[in-house]
Write a protein that holds these residues in place. Sequence first.
Motif, PDB file in Angstrom:
ATOM      1  N   GLU A   1      10.073  11.524 -16.076  1.00 25.91           N
ATOM      2  CA  GLU A   1       9.302  11.676 -14.782  1.00 25.91           C
ATOM      3  C   GLU A   1       9.711  10.293 -13.317  1.00 25.91           C
ATOM      4  OE1 GLU A   1       4.518  12.024 -16.722  1.00 25.91           O
ATOM      5  OE2 GLU A   1       5.394  10.391 -15.772  1.00 25.91           O
ATOM      6  N   ILE A   2       9.787  11.134 -12.536  1.00 27.97           N
ATOM      7  CA  ILE A   2      10.886  10.578 -11.639  1.00 27.97           C
ATOM      8  C   ILE A   2       9.102  10.087 -10.578  1.00 27.97           C
ATOM      9  CG2 ILE A   2      12.764  10.017  -9.816  1.00 27.97           C
ATOM     10  CD1 ILE A   2      14.298  11.195 -11.982  1.00 27.97           C
ATOM     11  N   THR A   3       9.191   8.906  -9.843  1.00 25.35           N
ATOM     12  CA  THR A   3       7.916   8.980  -9.762  1.00 25.35           C
ATOM     13  C   THR A   3       8.157   8.177  -7.966  1.00 25.35           C
ATOM     14  OG1 THR A   3       5.998   9.041 -10.971  1.00 25.35           O
ATOM     15  CG2 THR A   3       5.523   8.448  -8.487  1.00 25.35           C
ATOM     16  N   VAL A   4       8.386   8.669  -6.505  1.00 25.75           N
ATOM     17  CA  VAL A   4       9.140   7.752  -5.577  1.00 25.75           C
ATOM     18  C   VAL A   4       7.749   7.823  -4.211  1.00 25.75           C
ATOM     19  CG1 VAL A   4      10.558   7.616  -4.094  1.00 25.75           C
ATOM     20  CG2 VAL A   4      11.032   8.848  -5.721  1.00 25.75           C
ATOM     21  N   CYS A   5       7.406   6.344  -3.629  1.00 27.73           N
ATOM     22  CA  CYS A   5       6.066   5.805  -2.865  1.00 27.73           C
ATOM     23  C   CYS A   5       6.816   5.549  -1.628  1.00 27.73           C
ATOM     24  CB  CYS A   5       5.640   5.012  -3.711  1.00 27.73           C
ATOM     25  SG  CYS A   5       5.189   6.050  -5.258  1.00 27.73           S
ATOM     26  N   TYR A   6       6.248   6.145  -0.737  1.00 32.45           N
ATOM     27  CA  TYR A   6       6.799   4.857   0.165  1.00 32.45           C
ATOM     28  C   TYR A   6       5.897   4.050   0.804  1.00 32.45           C
ATOM     29  CZ  TYR A   6      10.854   7.329   3.025  1.00 32.45           C
ATOM     30  OH  TYR A   6      11.715   7.955   3.252  1.00 32.45           O
ATOM     31  N   HIS A   7       5.941   3.172   0.788  1.00 30.08           N
ATOM     32  CA  HIS A   7       5.569   1.564   1.281  1.00 30.08           C
ATOM     33  C   HIS A   7       5.009   1.116   2.594  1.00 30.08           C
ATOM     34  CE1 HIS A   7       4.834   1.155  -3.273  1.00 30.08           C
ATOM     35  NE2 HIS A   7       6.068   1.686  -3.601  1.00 30.08           N
ATOM     36  N   HIS A   8       3.561   0.456   2.939  1.00 30.45           N
ATOM     37  CA  HIS A   8       3.162  -0.682   3.690  1.00 30.45           C
ATOM     38  C   HIS A   8       2.849  -1.205   3.260  1.00 30.45           C
ATOM     39  CE1 HIS A   8       3.717   1.062   7.236  1.00 30.45           C
ATOM     40  NE2 HIS A   8       2.652   2.294   7.445  1.00 30.45           N
ATOM     41  N   GLY A   9       3.848  -2.854   3.995  1.00 35.95           N
ATOM     42  CA  GLY A   9       3.287  -3.907   3.260  1.00 35.95           C
ATOM     43  C   GLY A   9       4.193  -4.916   3.864  1.00 35.95           C
ATOM     44  N   GLU A  10       4.168  -6.205   3.084  1.00 31.64           N
ATOM     45  CA  GLU A  10       4.085  -6.880   3.524  1.00 31.64           C
ATOM     46  C   GLU A  10       6.759  -6.822   4.236  1.00 31.64           C
ATOM     47  OE1 GLU A  10       5.266 -10.748   1.041  1.00 31.64           O
ATOM     48  OE2 GLU A  10       2.873 -11.297   1.485  1.00 31.64           O
TER      49      GLU A  10
ATOM     50  N   ALA B   1       0.757  -1.019  -0.266  1.00 32.37           N
ATOM     51  CA  ALA B   1       0.375   0.531  -0.430  1.00 32.37           C
ATOM     52  C   ALA B   1       0.529   0.876  -0.019  1.00 32.37           C
ATOM     53  CB  ALA B   1      -1.012  -0.467   1.738  1.00 32.37           C
ATOM     54  N   VAL B   2       0.604   1.667  -0.766  1.00 31.59           N
ATOM     55  CA  VAL B   2       1.111   3.543  -1.138  1.00 31.59           C
ATOM     56  C   VAL B   2       0.839   4.763   0.186  1.00 31.59           C
ATOM     57  CG1 VAL B   2       1.408   5.696  -2.473  1.00 31.59           C
ATOM     58  CG2 VAL B   2       1.713   3.622  -3.693  1.00 31.59           C
ATOM     59  N   VAL B   3       1.385   4.420   0.419  1.00 28.86           N
ATOM     60  CA  VAL B   3       1.654   5.550   2.379  1.00 28.86           C
ATOM     61  C   VAL B   3       2.466   6.939   1.306  1.00 28.86           C
ATOM     62  CG1 VAL B   3       2.899   6.293   4.625  1.00 28.86           C
ATOM     63  CG2 VAL B   3       2.343   4.203   3.602  1.00 28.86           C
ATOM     64  N   ASP B   4       2.717   7.002   1.064  1.00 30.36           N
ATOM     65  CA  ASP B   4       3.071   9.059   0.391  1.00 30.36           C
ATOM     66  C   ASP B   4       3.641   8.666  -0.828  1.00 30.36           C
ATOM     67  OD1 ASP B   4       3.365  11.202   0.388  1.00 30.36           O
ATOM     68  OD2 ASP B   4       4.643  11.772   1.907  1.00 30.36           O
ATOM     69  N   ARG B   5       3.967   9.277  -2.005  1.00 33.06           N
ATOM     70  CA  ARG B   5       4.101   9.558  -3.134  1.00 33.06           C
ATOM     71  C   ARG B   5       4.558  10.926  -3.417  1.00 33.06           C
ATOM     72  NH1 ARG B   5       0.188   7.241  -5.461  1.00 33.06           N
ATOM     73  NH2 ARG B   5       0.788   5.857  -5.822  1.00 33.06           N
ATOM     74  N   TYR B   6       5.972  11.240  -4.002  1.00 30.66           N
ATOM     75  CA  TYR B   6       6.421  12.450  -5.127  1.00 30.66           C
ATOM     76  C   TYR B   6       6.736  12.074  -6.136  1.00 30.66           C
ATOM     77  CZ  TYR B   6       8.165  16.716  -5.863  1.00 30.66           C
ATOM     78  OH  TYR B   6       8.477  18.573  -5.979  1.00 30.66           O
ATOM     79  N   ARG B   7       6.052  13.306  -6.976  1.00 33.13           N
ATOM     80  CA  ARG B   7       6.406  12.507  -8.977  1.00 33.13           C
ATOM     81  C   ARG B   7       7.168  14.148  -9.376  1.00 33.13           C
ATOM     82  NH1 ARG B   7       3.234  14.512 -13.264  1.00 33.13           N
ATOM     83  NH2 ARG B   7       3.945  13.316 -14.982  1.00 33.13           N
ATOM     84  N   SER B   8       8.283  13.504  -9.710  1.00 33.94           N
ATOM     85  CA  SER B   8       9.161  15.283 -10.437  1.00 33.94           C
ATOM     86  C   SER B   8       8.640  14.780 -11.802  1.00 33.94           C
ATOM     87  CB  SER B   8      10.183  15.387  -9.605  1.00 33.94           C
ATOM     88  OG  SER B   8      10.688  16.517 -10.380  1.00 33.94           O
ATOM     89  N   GLU B   9       8.024  16.137 -12.895  1.00 29.76           N
ATOM     90  CA  GLU B   9       9.112  16.112 -14.578  1.00 29.76           C
ATOM     91  C   GLU B   9       9.419  17.057 -15.046  1.00 29.76           C
ATOM     92  OE1 GLU B   9       5.132  17.904 -15.889  1.00 29.76           O
ATOM     93  OE2 GLU B   9       4.814  15.648 -15.152  1.00 29.76           O
ATOM     94  N   HIS B  10      10.098  16.555 -15.703  1.00 29.45           N
ATOM     95  CA  HIS B  10      11.042  17.755 -16.748  1.00 29.45           C
ATOM     96  C   HIS B  10      10.979  17.842 -17.773  1.00 29.45           C
ATOM     97  CE1 HIS B  10      14.121  20.820 -15.919  1.00 29.45           C
ATOM     98  NE2 HIS B  10      14.080  20.527 -16.966  1.00 29.45           N
ATOM     99  N   ARG B  11      10.617  18.147 -18.891  1.00 30.25           N
ATOM    100  CA  ARG B  11      10.798  18.567 -20.285  1.00 30.25           C
ATOM    101  C   ARG B  11      12.103  18.456 -20.810  1.00 30.25           C
ATOM    102  NH1 ARG B  11       5.624  17.140 -23.071  1.00 30.25           N
ATOM    103  NH2 ARG B  11       4.089  17.813 -21.961  1.00 30.25           N
ATOM    104  N   TYR B  12      11.929  17.361 -22.285  1.00 32.33           N
ATOM    105  CA  TYR B  12      13.643  17.798 -22.631  1.00 32.33           C
ATOM    106  C   TYR B  12      12.775  17.298 -23.953  1.00 32.33           C
ATOM    107  CZ  TYR B  12      13.333  12.400 -22.239  1.00 32.33           C
ATOM    108  OH  TYR B  12      13.505  11.188 -23.121  1.00 32.33           O
ATOM    109  N   SER B  13      14.369  18.111 -24.902  1.00 38.45           N
ATOM    110  CA  SER B  13      14.080  17.564 -26.097  1.00 38.45           C
ATOM    111  C   SER B  13      12.715  18.340 -26.580  1.00 38.45           C
ATOM    112  CB  SER B  13      14.186  16.400 -27.146  1.00 38.45           C
ATOM    113  OG  SER B  13      15.879  16.067 -26.515  1.00 38.45           O
TER     114      SER B  13
END
Length: 296
Positions: free
Chosen positions: A91-100, A73-85
């Motif tokens: 895009e880079i998406t980082v998440c914190y999870h609860h789970g096994e 389960a995703v507890v927190d998410r942050y997404r960053s994007e940047h255009r090129y060409s």
Amino acid sequence: MIRSSPSHLLAEREKELDALYEIAALYSRPLVDLQAVLRQTAEIVAASFEFPEHTSVEIATAEQRLAGGAVGAVVDRYRSEHRYSVEKLVEITVCYHHGERGRTDRKPDGHRSLSIQQRERHLIDCTTALLADVLERRDIDEVLRESTRALQRQAAELEQKNSALREILSQFQVDKQNLERETETYVATFVFPHLHQLRGSTTLSASDRERVRQLELSLRGLTAGQSPSGLKALYSLSPRETEICGLIRNGLGSKEIAAYLHITPVTVERHRNTIRRKLGITGRKMGLTSYLRSLT
């Protein structure tokens, strides 16, 4: 260790700075394998977070997508994007999870729940911008390489065309010289003798003789200054010698020429010797007939 303690914050800050250093070193190398670069980037980013065992990283470019890390389960998410060409997006998406893995691995200390900190968000933004710069440089390099290849192809095609044009011009020059030679020989052999006879005719008026003279001058100027030395030498011959040259070239022997011109064969031979001397072929093994025919 309490998350808000100075020593803990300092340790986390050192991890993030080390991550930026590793990423900068990674991106300074030539981009050969994009998938490998994305995988190493994800590993560096995940390791720099406060709880890497709870972290997943997904990186998406215009060509490839890579995801890995913790699940659940995703507890927190942050997404960053940047255009090129211009039109492409990374895009880079980082998440914190609860789970096994969250239940079996180390859990957060203190009372605060899993959350992506502002400094971690800043690290993601910097990594996204750096990766976009790398991808844009790669695209620019590829455009430059393709432009170079296109210019090389065009240069090769242009060289082929220039080579063909040089051959055409060379052949044109040869044809032009041959035409000038043939024209001048024909005029000197078959036209000038008749013009000379006309000028000496007593039946022509003075004005008619002047017209003939002007015609002869015009014909001489037709290819003046463009003739080989052998053809120019024909102009040093007298009208009678030029007339005899035309008859020799047409295959007449000395006796036939004598009969045609109503002169003696001895006179013809004298003219032949004079012609050879003026044309500069005295002592050569080449016959006069062959020489005259070689001029056309």
